[in-house]
Design a protein around this motif. Structure first.
Motif, PDB file in Angstrom:
ATOM      1  N   PHE A  46       0.800  -1.301   0.023  1.00 57.41           N
ATOM      2  CA  PHE A  46       0.020   0.185  -0.056  1.00 57.41           C
ATOM      3  C   PHE A  46       0.942   1.228   0.030  1.00 57.41           C
ATOM      4  O   PHE A  46       1.931   1.344   0.585  1.00 57.41           O
ATOM      5  N   LEU A  47       0.410   2.167  -0.556  1.00 54.73           N
ATOM      6  CA  LEU A  47       1.175   3.581  -0.758  1.00 54.73           C
ATOM      7  C   LEU A  47       0.584   4.153   0.733  1.00 54.73           C
ATOM      8  O   LEU A  47      -0.344   4.042   1.231  1.00 54.73           O
ATOM      9  N   PRO A  48       1.641   4.792   1.355  1.00 56.07           N
ATOM     10  CA  PRO A  48       1.504   5.812   2.449  1.00 56.07           C
ATOM     11  C   PRO A  48       0.462   7.056   2.380  1.00 56.07           C
ATOM     12  O   PRO A  48       0.497   7.151   1.459  1.00 56.07           O
ATOM     13  N   VAL A  49      -0.482   7.014   3.263  1.00 51.47           N
ATOM     14  CA  VAL A  49      -1.376   7.903   3.302  1.00 51.47           C
ATOM     15  C   VAL A  49      -0.835   9.540   3.855  1.00 51.47           C
ATOM     16  O   VAL A  49       0.129   9.383   4.988  1.00 51.47           O
ATOM     17  N   HIS A  50      -0.830  10.305   3.025  1.00 49.67           N
ATOM     18  CA  HIS A  50      -0.005  11.572   3.400  1.00 49.67           C
ATOM     19  C   HIS A  50      -0.586  12.140   4.797  1.00 49.67           C
ATOM     20  O   HIS A  50      -2.029  12.019   5.119  1.00 49.67           O
ATOM     21  N   PRO A  51       0.262  12.804   5.528  1.00 54.24           N
ATOM     22  CA  PRO A  51      -0.186  13.311   6.920  1.00 54.24           C
ATOM     23  C   PRO A  51      -1.495  14.169   6.901  1.00 54.24           C
ATOM     24  O   PRO A  51      -1.605  15.063   5.815  1.00 54.24           O
ATOM     25  N   PHE A  52      -2.067  14.364   7.806  1.00 49.41           N
ATOM     26  CA  PHE A  52      -3.268  15.393   7.989  1.00 49.41           C
ATOM     27  C   PHE A  52      -2.808  16.670   8.181  1.00 49.41           C
ATOM     28  O   PHE A  52      -1.816  16.804   9.189  1.00 49.41           O
ATOM     29  N   ARG A  53      -2.971  17.589   7.133  1.00 49.87           N
ATOM     30  CA  ARG A  53      -2.243  19.042   7.367  1.00 49.87           C
ATOM     31  C   ARG A  53      -3.014  19.876   8.031  1.00 49.87           C
ATOM     32  O   ARG A  53      -2.422  20.862   8.509  1.00 49.87           O
ATOM     33  N   SER A  54      -4.306  19.721   8.308  1.00 47.35           N
ATOM     34  CA  SER A  54      -5.116  20.609   9.039  1.00 47.35           C
ATOM     35  C   SER A  54      -4.877  21.183  10.521  1.00 47.35           C
ATOM     36  O   SER A  54      -4.897  20.060  11.189  1.00 47.35           O
ATOM     37  N   GLN A  55      -4.735  22.264  10.618  1.00 47.05           N
ATOM     38  CA  GLN A  55      -4.470  22.605  12.106  1.00 47.05           C
ATOM     39  C   GLN A  55      -5.808  22.803  13.006  1.00 47.05           C
ATOM     40  O   GLN A  55      -5.653  23.020  14.037  1.00 47.05           O
ATOM     41  N   ILE A  56      -6.692  22.881  12.014  1.00 43.50           N
ATOM     42  CA  ILE A  56      -8.224  23.215  12.553  1.00 43.50           C
ATOM     43  C   ILE A  56      -8.648  22.079  13.629  1.00 43.50           C
ATOM     44  O   ILE A  56      -9.003  22.103  14.880  1.00 43.50           O
ATOM     45  N   VAL A  57      -8.284  20.857  13.114  1.00 45.78           N
ATOM     46  CA  VAL A  57      -8.657  19.678  13.808  1.00 45.78           C
ATOM     47  C   VAL A  57      -7.559  19.292  14.799  1.00 45.78           C
ATOM     48  O   VAL A  57      -8.018  18.928  15.987  1.00 45.78           O
ATOM     49  N   LYS A  58      -6.483  19.611  14.583  1.00 52.32           N
ATOM     50  CA  LYS A  58      -5.413  19.415  15.449  1.00 52.32           C
ATOM     51  C   LYS A  58      -5.519  20.389  16.867  1.00 52.32           C
ATOM     52  O   LYS A  58      -5.383  19.693  17.918  1.00 52.32           O
ATOM     53  N   ASN A  59      -5.706  21.597  16.679  1.00 56.53           N
ATOM     54  CA  ASN A  59      -5.750  22.589  17.527  1.00 56.53           C
ATOM     55  C   ASN A  59      -6.991  23.260  17.353  1.00 56.53           C
ATOM     56  O   ASN A  59      -6.978  24.340  16.606  1.00 56.53           O
ATOM     57  N   ALA A  60      -7.968  22.875  18.089  1.00 52.79           N
ATOM     58  CA  ALA A  60      -9.472  23.430  17.873  1.00 52.79           C
ATOM     59  C   ALA A  60      -9.305  24.917  18.409  1.00 52.79           C
ATOM     60  O   ALA A  60      -9.019  25.215  19.710  1.00 52.79           O
ATOM     61  N   PRO A  61      -9.716  25.880  17.430  1.00 49.93           N
ATOM     62  CA  PRO A  61      -9.724  27.309  17.780  1.00 49.93           C
ATOM     63  C   PRO A  61     -10.896  27.578  18.593  1.00 49.93           C
ATOM     64  O   PRO A  61     -11.990  26.891  18.504  1.00 49.93           O
ATOM     65  N   ASP A  62     -10.764  28.755  19.445  1.00 50.75           N
ATOM     66  CA  ASP A  62     -11.680  29.094  20.137  1.00 50.75           C
ATOM     67  C   ASP A  62     -13.038  30.018  19.268  1.00 50.75           C
ATOM     68  O   ASP A  62     -13.902  29.756  19.717  1.00 50.75           O
ATOM     69  N   ALA A  63     -12.403  30.631  18.328  1.00 46.90           N
ATOM     70  CA  ALA A  63     -13.265  31.293  17.399  1.00 46.90           C
ATOM     71  C   ALA A  63     -13.407  30.436  16.092  1.00 46.90           C
ATOM     72  O   ALA A  63     -12.910  29.567  15.707  1.00 46.90           O
ATOM     73  N   VAL A  64     -14.654  30.809  15.075  1.00 49.75           N
ATOM     74  CA  VAL A  64     -14.993  30.051  13.914  1.00 49.75           C
ATOM     75  C   VAL A  64     -13.842  30.703  13.013  1.00 49.75           C
ATOM     76  O   VAL A  64     -13.424  31.646  12.785  1.00 49.75           O
TER      77      VAL A  64
END
Length: 87
Positions: A8-26
């Motif tokens: 299997f080809l490796p899956v690229h790492p998840f790039r979004s910072q929204i999911v990693k560090n949930a912000p207080d604001a929208v």
């Protein structure tokens, strides 16, 4: 065989910072759209991996079936030779 067995080809790492560090604001719309694009891409990759895994499983099962049939044929031939030698 429907497919050859390859790694299997490796899956690229998840790039979004929204999911990693949930912000207080929208978050801004651009960030949310980028997140949606990333999630859609990951979903597509997962579906492709699942399809490949299914194809590989079928290939392995088919190979195992052929091996069992081959062994069964060998066992029959050995039994036939034993019967002929006993006569």
């Amino acid at each position: 065989m429907s497919s050859s067995l390859i790694q299997f080809l490796p899956v690229h790492p998840f790039r979004s910072q929204i999911v990693k560090n949930a912000p207080d604001a929208v978050p801004q719309t651009e960030e949310l759209e980028a997140l949606q694009a990333d999630l859609n891409e990951l979903r597509q990759q997962i579906l492709e991996r699942a399809k490949k895994a299914d194809d590989d499983l079928r290939t392995i099962e088919e190979s195992m079936r052929r091996l069992k049939e081959k062994e069964k044929g060998k066992a029959k031939a050995v039994e036939k030779m034993r019967r002929e030698c006993a006569l």
